[in-house]
Design a protein around this motif. Structure first.
Motif, PDB file in Angstrom:
ATOM      1  N   THR A 174      -0.356  -0.126  11.097  1.00 32.98           N
ATOM      2  CA  THR A 174      -0.187   1.277  10.734  1.00 32.98           C
ATOM      3  C   THR A 174      -0.697   1.564   9.326  1.00 32.98           C
ATOM      4  OG1 THR A 174       2.035   0.846   9.890  1.00 32.98           O
ATOM      5  CG2 THR A 174       1.847   1.486  12.219  1.00 32.98           C
ATOM      6  N   VAL A 175      -0.886   2.840   9.050  1.00 32.90           N
ATOM      7  CA  VAL A 175      -1.258   3.310   7.715  1.00 32.90           C
ATOM      8  C   VAL A 175      -0.173   4.281   7.245  1.00 32.90           C
ATOM      9  CG1 VAL A 175      -2.939   4.590   6.348  1.00 32.90           C
ATOM     10  CG2 VAL A 175      -3.719   3.096   8.184  1.00 32.90           C
ATOM     11  N   PRO A 176       0.342   4.108   6.039  1.00 32.61           N
ATOM     12  CA  PRO A 176       1.374   5.025   5.527  1.00 32.61           C
ATOM     13  C   PRO A 176       0.814   6.445   5.383  1.00 32.61           C
ATOM     14  CG  PRO A 176       1.273   3.014   4.216  1.00 32.61           C
ATOM     15  CD  PRO A 176       0.057   3.018   5.085  1.00 32.61           C
ATOM     16  N   THR A 177       1.575   7.423   5.807  1.00 31.99           N
ATOM     17  CA  THR A 177       1.129   8.812   5.645  1.00 31.99           C
ATOM     18  C   THR A 177       1.058   9.181   4.166  1.00 31.99           C
ATOM     19  OG1 THR A 177       3.429   9.515   5.981  1.00 31.99           O
ATOM     20  CG2 THR A 177       1.951   9.608   7.888  1.00 31.99           C
ATOM     21  N   ILE A 194       3.403  17.754   3.848  1.00 33.24           N
ATOM     22  CA  ILE A 194       4.736  17.912   4.441  1.00 33.24           C
ATOM     23  C   ILE A 194       5.063  16.715   5.333  1.00 33.24           C
ATOM     24  CG2 ILE A 194       6.141  19.327   5.990  1.00 33.24           C
ATOM     25  CD1 ILE A 194       4.514  21.752   5.064  1.00 33.24           C
ATOM     26  N   ALA A 195       4.086  16.290   6.136  1.00 35.38           N
ATOM     27  CA  ALA A 195       4.317  15.205   7.101  1.00 35.38           C
ATOM     28  C   ALA A 195       4.734  13.912   6.420  1.00 35.38           C
ATOM     29  CB  ALA A 195       3.056  14.979   7.928  1.00 35.38           C
ATOM     30  N   ARG A 196       4.255  13.660   5.208  1.00 37.30           N
ATOM     31  CA  ARG A 196       4.577  12.412   4.514  1.00 37.30           C
ATOM     32  C   ARG A 196       6.070  12.235   4.278  1.00 37.30           C
ATOM     33  NH1 ARG A 196       1.870  12.440  -1.320  1.00 37.30           N
ATOM     34  NH2 ARG A 196       3.217  10.629  -1.626  1.00 37.30           N
ATOM     35  N   HIS A 197       6.812  13.352   4.301  1.00 39.41           N
ATOM     36  CA  HIS A 197       8.254  13.283   4.071  1.00 39.41           C
ATOM     37  C   HIS A 197       9.044  13.023   5.361  1.00 39.41           C
ATOM     38  CE1 HIS A 197       7.696  14.583  -0.045  1.00 39.41           C
ATOM     39  NE2 HIS A 197       6.981  15.609   0.368  1.00 39.41           N
ATOM     40  N   LEU A 218       0.817  -1.210   0.000  1.00 43.22           N
ATOM     41  CA  LEU A 218       0.000   0.000   0.000  1.00 43.22           C
ATOM     42  C   LEU A 218       0.854   1.266   0.000  1.00 43.22           C
ATOM     43  CD1 LEU A 218      -2.770   1.361   0.132  1.00 43.22           C
ATOM     44  CD2 LEU A 218      -2.748   1.038   2.613  1.00 43.22           C
ATOM     45  N   ALA A 219       1.954   1.260   0.725  1.00 43.71           N
ATOM     46  CA  ALA A 219       2.801   2.457   0.815  1.00 43.71           C
ATOM     47  C   ALA A 219       3.393   2.853  -0.530  1.00 43.71           C
ATOM     48  CB  ALA A 219       3.920   2.227   1.826  1.00 43.71           C
TER      49      ALA A 219
END
Length: 271
Positions: A182-185, A134-137, A63-64
């Motif tokens: 968990t779920v990828p941001t 931004i958070a995804r990085h 998924l990520a």
């Protein structure tokens, strides 16, 4: 713990008549949530095709690595397949699938459009959502069930379907789910970006459209769906009905209403 191992999560393609409906499931969903609709349409002499979007079901391990362009390409490819095979093709999208359905309806000559609890504002536009680009990085993933209410009927139903045999009442199982799933941001941000353009796309839809929204939905807020419905310029029927987010399942009290609305719309159009 094995996720989505049952056959009910696999794609299906029902050939029942000269017209067809493309069925698009929601986030963390599978074709399992489309099966009641597929069966109902078949009884009406309407064919249907439910796809499994990349990164979901038994494909969840990657998924990520999936992006919204992958979801869009898969959905459009399925529509094109139906378009070659049937005289008329409608599109039905549930939750996140509603955002994909709008992408198709805004750019392709579909027969009709049905949106059920369509997502267009992730978490209702919560301020934390705006930080995702931004958070995804910097933050790779966040807990999926850290604050989950495992006694909620909808949550229990999800795990019964997604993880057959899991003992959701076991304290160690609950702790594992809270701490380790968990779920990828990146996924959340891709979903946010996919859904955000829905009101603009709705203005370009020419097909007759039906929108169904549950009053007690805490995943897709009714006020946001009303705003989305108001964006349409073509013929549209909006129905707000008793029920929560799980409107496509035939064991819910809301199912007879959803069934009759979809069936009537496919027979007669927006009203």
């Amino acid at each position: 713990m094995e996720w989505f191992s049952g056959d009910q999560h696999l794609p299906f393609d029902h050939d029942a008549g000269p017209s067809a409906v493309l069925l698009l499931h929601g986030f963390m969903g599978t074709p399992a949530e489309m099966r009641p609709l597929g069966a109902m349409l078949a009884e009406q002499g309407i064919s249907s095709k439910a796809i499994l979007l990349p990164g979901f079901g038994q494909d969840i391990a990657r998924l990520a690595d999936v992006r919204r362009t992958d979801w869009q390409a898969t959905a459009i490819g399925a529509w094109e397949d139906l378009r070659r095979r049937y005289e008329r093709v409608a599109v039905l999208g549930y939750s996140m699938g509603g955002a994909l359905a709008l992408r198709i309806a805004a750019s392709r000559p579909i027969d009709r459009l049905i949106l059920i609890a369509p997502l267009w504002k992730l978490l209702g536009g919560d301020l934390k959502v705006h930080a995702l680009p931004i958070a995804r990085h910097f933050i790779k993933e966040i807990p999926a069930f850290r604050d989950a209410n495992f006694d909620d009927p909808g949550m229990r139903e999800f795990f019964t379907s997604a993880m057959p045999g899991v003992n959701i009442d076991d304290p160690e199982t609950r702790q594992h789910l809270r701490e380790n799933v968990t779920v990828p941001t990146t996924t959340l941000d891709e979903m946010r970006a996919l859904a955000a353009r829905s009101p603009q796309l709705a203005k370009r839809v020419k097909a007759s459209s039906l929108v169904i929204q549950g009053i007690a939905d805490t995943s897709v807020f009714p006020k946001e769906t009303r705003r989305l419905a108001a964006s349409f310029r073509g013929p549209i029927a909006y129905h707000q009905i008793p029920g929560d987010h799980m409107l496509t399942l035939d064991d819910r009290e809301s199912w007879p209403v959803v069934r009759d609305l979809v069936s009537g719309f496919m027979a007669n159009g927006a009203s």
